[in-house]
Design a protein around this motif. Structure first.
Motif, PDB file in Angstrom:
ATOM      1  N   UNK A 181       0.839  -1.190   0.000  1.00 65.75           N
ATOM      2  CA  UNK A 181       0.000   0.000   0.000  1.00 65.75           C
ATOM      3  C   UNK A 181       0.880   1.249   0.000  1.00 65.75           C
ATOM      4  N   UNK A 182       0.520   2.247  -0.812  1.00 64.90           N
ATOM      5  CA  UNK A 182       1.284   3.495  -0.884  1.00 64.90           C
ATOM      6  C   UNK A 182       0.315   4.672  -0.848  1.00 64.90           C
ATOM      7  N   UNK A 183       0.504   5.569   0.108  1.00 71.15           N
ATOM      8  CA  UNK A 183      -0.452   6.650   0.321  1.00 71.15           C
ATOM      9  C   UNK A 183      -0.384   7.747  -0.736  1.00 71.15           C
ATOM     10  N   UNK A 184       0.581   7.685  -1.622  1.00 70.78           N
ATOM     11  CA  UNK A 184       0.629   8.655  -2.722  1.00 70.78           C
ATOM     12  C   UNK A 184      -0.232   8.225  -3.900  1.00 70.78           C
ATOM     13  N   UNK A 185      -0.823   7.052  -3.841  1.00 75.37           N
ATOM     14  CA  UNK A 185      -1.599   6.536  -4.964  1.00 75.37           C
ATOM     15  C   UNK A 185      -3.090   6.846  -4.864  1.00 75.37           C
ATOM     16  N   UNK A 186      -3.474   7.714  -3.937  1.00 73.53           N
ATOM     17  CA  UNK A 186      -4.894   7.984  -3.708  1.00 73.53           C
ATOM     18  C   UNK A 186      -5.300   9.391  -4.154  1.00 73.53           C
ATOM     19  N   UNK A 187      -4.685   9.854  -5.239  1.00 76.62           N
ATOM     20  CA  UNK A 187      -5.047  11.134  -5.837  1.00 76.62           C
ATOM     21  C   UNK A 187      -5.439  10.897  -7.295  1.00 76.62           C
ATOM     22  N   UNK A 188      -6.239  11.804  -7.821  1.00 79.59           N
ATOM     23  CA  UNK A 188      -6.717  11.635  -9.197  1.00 79.59           C
ATOM     24  C   UNK A 188      -5.587  11.692 -10.213  1.00 79.59           C
ATOM     25  N   UNK A 189      -4.551  12.479  -9.903  1.00 78.55           N
ATOM     26  CA  UNK A 189      -3.437  12.608 -10.838  1.00 78.55           C
ATOM     27  C   UNK A 189      -2.204  13.118 -10.092  1.00 78.55           C
ATOM     28  N   UNK A 240      -0.601  15.833 -10.570  1.00 85.49           N
ATOM     29  CA  UNK A 240      -0.709  17.249 -10.244  1.00 85.49           C
ATOM     30  C   UNK A 240      -1.354  17.468  -8.886  1.00 85.49           C
ATOM     31  N   UNK A 241      -2.397  16.682  -8.597  1.00 89.88           N
ATOM     32  CA  UNK A 241      -3.050  16.783  -7.296  1.00 89.88           C
ATOM     33  C   UNK A 241      -2.115  16.330  -6.184  1.00 89.88           C
ATOM     34  N   UNK A 242      -1.336  15.282  -6.444  1.00 88.45           N
ATOM     35  CA  UNK A 242      -0.349  14.815  -5.463  1.00 88.45           C
ATOM     36  C   UNK A 242       0.643  15.926  -5.136  1.00 88.45           C
ATOM     37  N   UNK A 279       0.234  19.129  -5.529  1.00 88.38           N
ATOM     38  CA  UNK A 279      -0.466  20.233  -4.857  1.00 88.38           C
ATOM     39  C   UNK A 279      -0.672  19.930  -3.370  1.00 88.38           C
ATOM     40  N   UNK A 280      -1.052  18.696  -3.059  1.00 89.99           N
ATOM     41  CA  UNK A 280      -1.298  18.330  -1.658  1.00 89.99           C
ATOM     42  C   UNK A 280       0.000  18.320  -0.850  1.00 89.99           C
ATOM     43  N   UNK A 281       1.081  17.802  -1.438  1.00 87.29           N
ATOM     44  CA  UNK A 281       2.354  17.809  -0.716  1.00 87.29           C
ATOM     45  C   UNK A 281       2.831  19.244  -0.504  1.00 87.29           C
ATOM     46  N   UNK A 282       2.668  20.098  -1.512  1.00 81.17           N
ATOM     47  CA  UNK A 282       3.053  21.508  -1.376  1.00 81.17           C
ATOM     48  C   UNK A 282       2.262  22.179  -0.256  1.00 81.17           C
ATOM     49  N   UNK A 283       0.973  21.837  -0.153  1.00 77.98           N
ATOM     50  CA  UNK A 283       0.145  22.392   0.917  1.00 77.98           C
ATOM     51  C   UNK A 283       0.600  21.930   2.289  1.00 77.98           C
ATOM     52  N   UNK A 284       1.003  20.671   2.388  1.00 76.26           N
ATOM     53  CA  UNK A 284       1.497  20.145   3.668  1.00 76.26           C
ATOM     54  C   UNK A 284       2.798  20.844   4.057  1.00 76.26           C
ATOM     55  N   UNK A 285       3.662  21.109   3.071  1.00 73.84           N
ATOM     56  CA  UNK A 285       4.899  21.856   3.340  1.00 73.84           C
ATOM     57  C   UNK A 285       4.569  23.229   3.932  1.00 73.84           C
ATOM     58  N   UNK A 286       3.624  23.932   3.322  1.00 79.13           N
ATOM     59  CA  UNK A 286       3.245  25.270   3.799  1.00 79.13           C
ATOM     60  C   UNK A 286       2.684  25.216   5.209  1.00 79.13           C
ATOM     61  N   UNK A 287       1.824  24.240   5.470  1.00 81.60           N
ATOM     62  CA  UNK A 287       1.248  24.105   6.807  1.00 81.60           C
ATOM     63  C   UNK A 287       2.302  23.752   7.846  1.00 81.60           C
TER      64      UNK A 287
END
Length: 360
Positions: A271-279, A281-283, A285-293
Motif C-alpha cells: 500500500x502506498x499513500x501517494x496513490x490515492x489522488x486523481x493525478x 498534479x493533485x499529489x 499540490x497536496x504535498x506543497x500544501x502540507x509543506x506550507x502548513x
C-alpha cells in the motif's frame, strides 16, 4: 515558554552550524550505535528474523541518521538522545520489514509485535514475548535488548514525565497504522477508512491517506525526547510541540517517503499513500500544501529556525534520493518541489548527496 526557550537556545541556528554538528557528532555516533546493533542482529538464531533485522539496517540506515539530528540540538544530552533515537527507530524499521514481508497476515500478531514500541517508551512496562503469535520466534534477545535500551534512555530524560502522554499517543497511532496497513490486502483500505472516521473531526482539512501517513512518522516522538532533556519543561510545552509536529511535519515526512517508494511498492504489492489522488498534479499540490502548513506550525515554537531546517532537510533528503531519478513522475514532482528552493534546502540537498556518496 521560558524553559523551552532555554532548551532551544542550544539548538543550531543556521545550516552550517547544524551540519558541522551532524558530521562531527551525529553521524559517527549513529554509526557506532548501528554497529553495536548489527553485531546483535548477526547473532539472531532464526534465519528470517536475522535477515529482516539486517536488511532493515542496510536499507533504512538514513532513518536513524535523520532522526538523530535532534541529538545535535542538545549536544550535552546526545549520549541519551542518540542511543534512544537509534534504538526506537531500529525497532520501527525492523518491525516494518517483518510486517511488509511477513509470513503472517494476522492483525493480532502485528499488534503484539508493535507492543514492543509501546513498552519501549514506558520505562515501567514489563517485556513480553512479542513473537508469540508467529512461527519465527528465536531472536536471541535482540528485540528485548532494543526495548530495554529505550526504557533505560527515557528514564534518564529529566522531564520525561511531562512528555510521556504525548509520546505514547504518537506511538499508539504509529502502531495502529502498522496493524491496519499490513493485514490482508482486501481489508486494508476498509480498516484504514474506519480508523479515519474515528479521527477525521480533529483534522477535517486532511484526506484519509494524509492522516494515515502522518501517523507513520517518528519525528514527533524524537522532538518530544529532545524537549524532555530540560528539567523544567511544563505540561503545556509538550502539547505545543505535539501540535506543531502532528500532523503536518510528520505527514510531510512520510508522504515524501511514500513518494519515492511508489515503484518499489507497486512491485511488492504494498500500500502506498501517494496513490490515492486523481493525478500527479493533485499529489504535488497536496504535498506543497502540507509543506506550507508545516512551516506555519513550527513558527509557533521557540527557535523556529531549527524546525524550519528540519522541514527543508526532509525535502532535501528525500528528493535527492537515487530512487527519484528512476521514476519519471516522481522526478517531475521533485523538480517542481525543488523549484525556487531556499538556499537552506539546496545546502541540505548537496550535503545529502555527499553523505550518500561517501557511504556507497
Amino acid at each position: 515558554m521560558n524553559e523551552l526557550i532555554l532548551l532551544e537556545r542550544r539548538a543550531p541556528r543556521n545550516p552550517i552550524r547544524l551540519m558541522y554538528r551532524v558530521y562531527k557528532y551525529v553521524l559517527p555516533e549513529v554509526d557506532a550505535e548501528l554497529k553495536r546493533w548489527r553485531q546483535k542482529a548477526e547473532a539472531i538464531p532464526d534465519e528470517e528474523l536475522r535477515t529482516q533485522a539486517l536488511a532493515s539496517m542496510d536499507a533504512k540506515r538514513f532513518h536513524c541518521e535523520g532522526g538523530a539530528v535532534y541529538g545535535a540540538a542538545n549536544l550535552e544530552q546526545r549520549h541519551v538522545l542518540i542511543p534512544l533515537i537509534v534504538a526506537l527507530q531500529t525497532i520501527s524499521d525492523y518491525l516494518d520489514n517483518l510486517c511488509d514481508r511477513s509470513t503472517s497476515l494476522d492483525p493480532d500478531d502485528f499488534r503484539l509485535l508493535h507492543q514492543s514500541m509501546l513498552d519501549a517508551v514506558d520505562p515501567g512496562s514489563e517485556l513480553s514475548d512479542y513473537y508469540a503469535l508467529r512461527s519465527e520466534r528465536e531472536d536471541g534477545g535482540y528485540l528485548h535488548a532494543l526495548v530495554r535500551t529505550c526504557q533505560s534512555c527515557v528514564s534518564m530524560l529529566p522531564a520525561y514525565d511531562k512528555v510521556k502522554q504525548q509520546v505514547t499517543e504518537l506511538v499508539g497511532l504509529y502502531c495502529d497504522l502498522q496493524v491496519h496497513k499490513h493485514i490482508r490486502k482486501d481489508l486494508r483500505e476498509p480498516h484504514l477508512l474506519h480508523w479515519w472516521e474515528q479521527n477525521r473531526s480533529r483534522y477535517p482539512h486532511l484526506q484519509w491517506n494524509e492522516f494515515a501517513a502522518a501517523t507513520g512518522s517518528t519525528l514527533g516522538m524524537f522532538m518530544l525526547f529532545l524537549a524532555a532533556t530540560h528539567p523544567e519543561l511544563k505540561d503545556q510545552h509538550a502539547d505545543s510541540i505535539r501540535n506543531a509536529y502532528f500532523p503536518h511535519v510528520c505527514g510531510l515526512h512520510i508522504m515524501l517517503d511514500y513518494l519515492i517508494d511508489q515503484e518499489e511498492d507497486r512491485e511488492g504489492g504494498d500500500l502506498n499513500f501517494c496513490n490515492y489522488y486523481d493525478n500527479q498534479g493533485m499529489l504535488e499540490e497536496r504535498i506543497s500544501g502540507i509543506v506550507s502548513n508545516a512551516r506555519e506550525d513550527v513558527q509557533r515554537l521557540p527557535a523556529s529556525q531549527f524546525h524550519r531546517m528540519i522541514i527543508e532537510g526532509l525535502l532535501a533528503l528525500y528528493l535527492s534520493d537515487p530512487k527519484v531519478s528512476s521514476q519519471e513522475d516522481v522526478k517531475r514532482i521533485s523538480k517542481r518541489l525543488m523549484k525556487r528552493s531556499p538556499m537552506t534546502r539546496v545546502f541540505f540537498w548537496l550535503n545529502s548527496m555527499w553523505i550518500r556518496a561517501k557511504q556507497s
